[in-house]
Design a protein around this motif. Structure first.
Motif, PDB file in Angstrom:
ATOM      1  N   MET A 159      22.693   4.389   8.267  1.00 39.95           N
ATOM      2  CA  MET A 159      21.396   4.472   8.914  1.00 39.95           C
ATOM      3  C   MET A 159      21.041   3.097   9.486  1.00 39.95           C
ATOM      4  O   MET A 159      21.182   2.084   8.827  1.00 39.95           O
ATOM      5  N   LYS A 160      20.585   3.089  10.719  1.00 38.77           N
ATOM      6  CA  LYS A 160      20.152   1.846  11.342  1.00 38.77           C
ATOM      7  C   LYS A 160      18.839   1.397  10.720  1.00 38.77           C
ATOM      8  O   LYS A 160      17.946   2.193  10.491  1.00 38.77           O
ATOM      9  N   THR A 161      18.750   0.107  10.453  1.00 35.00           N
ATOM     10  CA  THR A 161      17.487  -0.411   9.951  1.00 35.00           C
ATOM     11  C   THR A 161      16.718  -1.127  11.047  1.00 35.00           C
ATOM     12  O   THR A 161      15.523  -1.286  10.951  1.00 35.00           O
ATOM     13  N   GLN A 162      17.405  -1.544  12.101  1.00 34.48           N
ATOM     14  CA  GLN A 162      16.767  -2.229  13.214  1.00 34.48           C
ATOM     15  C   GLN A 162      16.568  -1.256  14.363  1.00 34.48           C
ATOM     16  O   GLN A 162      17.276  -1.277  15.348  1.00 34.48           O
ATOM     17  N   VAL A 163      15.609  -0.372  14.220  1.00 33.77           N
ATOM     18  CA  VAL A 163      15.303   0.618  15.239  1.00 33.77           C
ATOM     19  C   VAL A 163      14.005   0.203  15.913  1.00 33.77           C
ATOM     20  O   VAL A 163      13.016  -0.086  15.236  1.00 33.77           O
ATOM     21  N   ARG A 164      14.029   0.177  17.235  1.00 32.53           N
ATOM     22  CA  ARG A 164      12.805  -0.131  17.978  1.00 32.53           C
ATOM     23  C   ARG A 164      12.035   1.173  18.187  1.00 32.53           C
ATOM     24  O   ARG A 164      12.524   2.086  18.838  1.00 32.53           O
ATOM     25  N   LEU A 165      10.855   1.254  17.607  1.00 33.25           N
ATOM     26  CA  LEU A 165      10.050   2.462  17.702  1.00 33.25           C
ATOM     27  C   LEU A 165       9.223   2.450  18.980  1.00 33.25           C
ATOM     28  O   LEU A 165       8.659   1.426  19.350  1.00 33.25           O
ATOM     29  N   ASN A 166       9.157   3.605  19.625  1.00 30.66           N
ATOM     30  CA  ASN A 166       8.307   3.711  20.809  1.00 30.66           C
ATOM     31  C   ASN A 166       6.865   3.967  20.364  1.00 30.66           C
ATOM     32  O   ASN A 166       6.568   4.065  19.167  1.00 30.66           O
ATOM     33  N   THR A 167       5.979   4.098  21.324  1.00 28.75           N
ATOM     34  CA  THR A 167       4.552   4.259  21.018  1.00 28.75           C
ATOM     35  C   THR A 167       4.292   5.511  20.184  1.00 28.75           C
ATOM     36  O   THR A 167       3.503   5.480  19.227  1.00 28.75           O
ATOM     37  N   TYR A 168       4.943   6.604  20.536  1.00 24.47           N
ATOM     38  CA  TYR A 168       4.763   7.854  19.791  1.00 24.47           C
ATOM     39  C   TYR A 168       5.231   7.693  18.342  1.00 24.47           C
ATOM     40  O   TYR A 168       4.545   8.108  17.403  1.00 24.47           O
ATOM     41  N   GLU A 169       6.378   7.086  18.155  1.00 25.94           N
ATOM     42  CA  GLU A 169       6.929   6.883  16.808  1.00 25.94           C
ATOM     43  C   GLU A 169       6.046   5.950  15.991  1.00 25.94           C
ATOM     44  O   GLU A 169       5.844   6.168  14.789  1.00 25.94           O
ATOM     45  N   ARG A 170       5.487   4.937  16.627  1.00 30.06           N
ATOM     46  CA  ARG A 170       4.539   4.062  15.923  1.00 30.06           C
ATOM     47  C   ARG A 170       3.275   4.832  15.566  1.00 30.06           C
ATOM     48  O   ARG A 170       2.658   4.581  14.521  1.00 30.06           O
ATOM     49  N   GLY A 171       2.890   5.797  16.395  1.00 32.76           N
ATOM     50  CA  GLY A 171       1.751   6.656  16.074  1.00 32.76           C
ATOM     51  C   GLY A 171       2.015   7.496  14.833  1.00 32.76           C
ATOM     52  O   GLY A 171       1.109   7.729  14.024  1.00 32.76           O
ATOM     53  N   ILE A 172       3.258   7.947  14.677  1.00 34.29           N
ATOM     54  CA  ILE A 172       3.622   8.706  13.472  1.00 34.29           C
ATOM     55  C   ILE A 172       3.531   7.805  12.245  1.00 34.29           C
ATOM     56  O   ILE A 172       3.029   8.222  11.198  1.00 34.29           O
ATOM     57  N   VAL A 173       4.004   6.564  12.381  1.00 32.95           N
ATOM     58  CA  VAL A 173       3.894   5.597  11.274  1.00 32.95           C
ATOM     59  C   VAL A 173       2.419   5.426  10.903  1.00 32.95           C
ATOM     60  O   VAL A 173       2.054   5.478   9.725  1.00 32.95           O
ATOM     61  N   ASN A 174       1.576   5.258  11.907  1.00 36.64           N
ATOM     62  CA  ASN A 174       0.147   5.087  11.657  1.00 36.64           C
ATOM     63  C   ASN A 174      -0.451   6.323  10.983  1.00 36.64           C
ATOM     64  O   ASN A 174      -1.260   6.213  10.058  1.00 36.64           O
ATOM     65  N   ALA A 175      -0.046   7.512  11.430  1.00 31.89           N
ATOM     66  CA  ALA A 175      -0.550   8.754  10.829  1.00 31.89           C
ATOM     67  C   ALA A 175      -0.104   8.872   9.374  1.00 31.89           C
ATOM     68  O   ALA A 175      -0.870   9.359   8.530  1.00 31.89           O
ATOM     69  N   LEU A 176       1.100   8.439   9.073  1.00 33.58           N
ATOM     70  CA  LEU A 176       1.577   8.457   7.684  1.00 33.58           C
ATOM     71  C   LEU A 176       0.732   7.527   6.813  1.00 33.58           C
ATOM     72  O   LEU A 176       0.428   7.845   5.662  1.00 33.58           O
ATOM     73  N   MET A 177       0.346   6.380   7.381  1.00 35.92           N
ATOM     74  CA  MET A 177      -0.452   5.422   6.614  1.00 35.92           C
ATOM     75  C   MET A 177      -1.877   5.915   6.425  1.00 35.92           C
ATOM     76  O   MET A 177      -2.404   5.890   5.306  1.00 35.92           O
TER      77      MET A 177
END
Length: 99
Positions: A1-19
């Motif tokens: 699994m890659k650990t250095q993944v650049r997240l796009n805006t949508y993916e960062r939104g999912i991170v924010n929703a998880l938090m």
């Protein structure tokens, strides 16, 4: 699994929703998104981030691996490709004939 993944805006939104919606720390939320990044990108960014975050939480709780999830998506895609449709509703004849 890659650990250095650049997240796009949508993916960062999912991170924010998880938090905000599910009590994840920033690092745990990012880790979960990175773990399922191939599934997220396959499904696309059509649904609200919160809905997608909820699916990730459920997948983790049910111990559905990203690989198993992708296999299920591919199986559904194969079935859809085999679907012949409803012939009497999908004829190639025009609806209106112009003379």
């Amino acid at each position: 699994m890659k650990t250095q993944v650049r997240l796009n805006t949508y993916e960062r939104g999912i991170v924010n929703a998880l938090m905000t919606g599910f009590g994840f720390t920033a690092s745990a939320a990012r880790e979960l998104v990175v773990q399922y990044i191939s599934v997220i990108r396959k499904l696309g960014g059509y649904d609200p981030c919160h809905d997608h975050a909820e699916r990730l939480v459920q997948a983790r709780q049910l111990q559905v691996t990203p690989e198993a999830w992708l296999e299920r998506i591919q199986a559904i895609d194969r079935e859809v490709a085999k679907d012949k449709g409803i012939p009497h509703l999908e004829r190639s004849e025009p609806y209106a004939r112009v003379r």
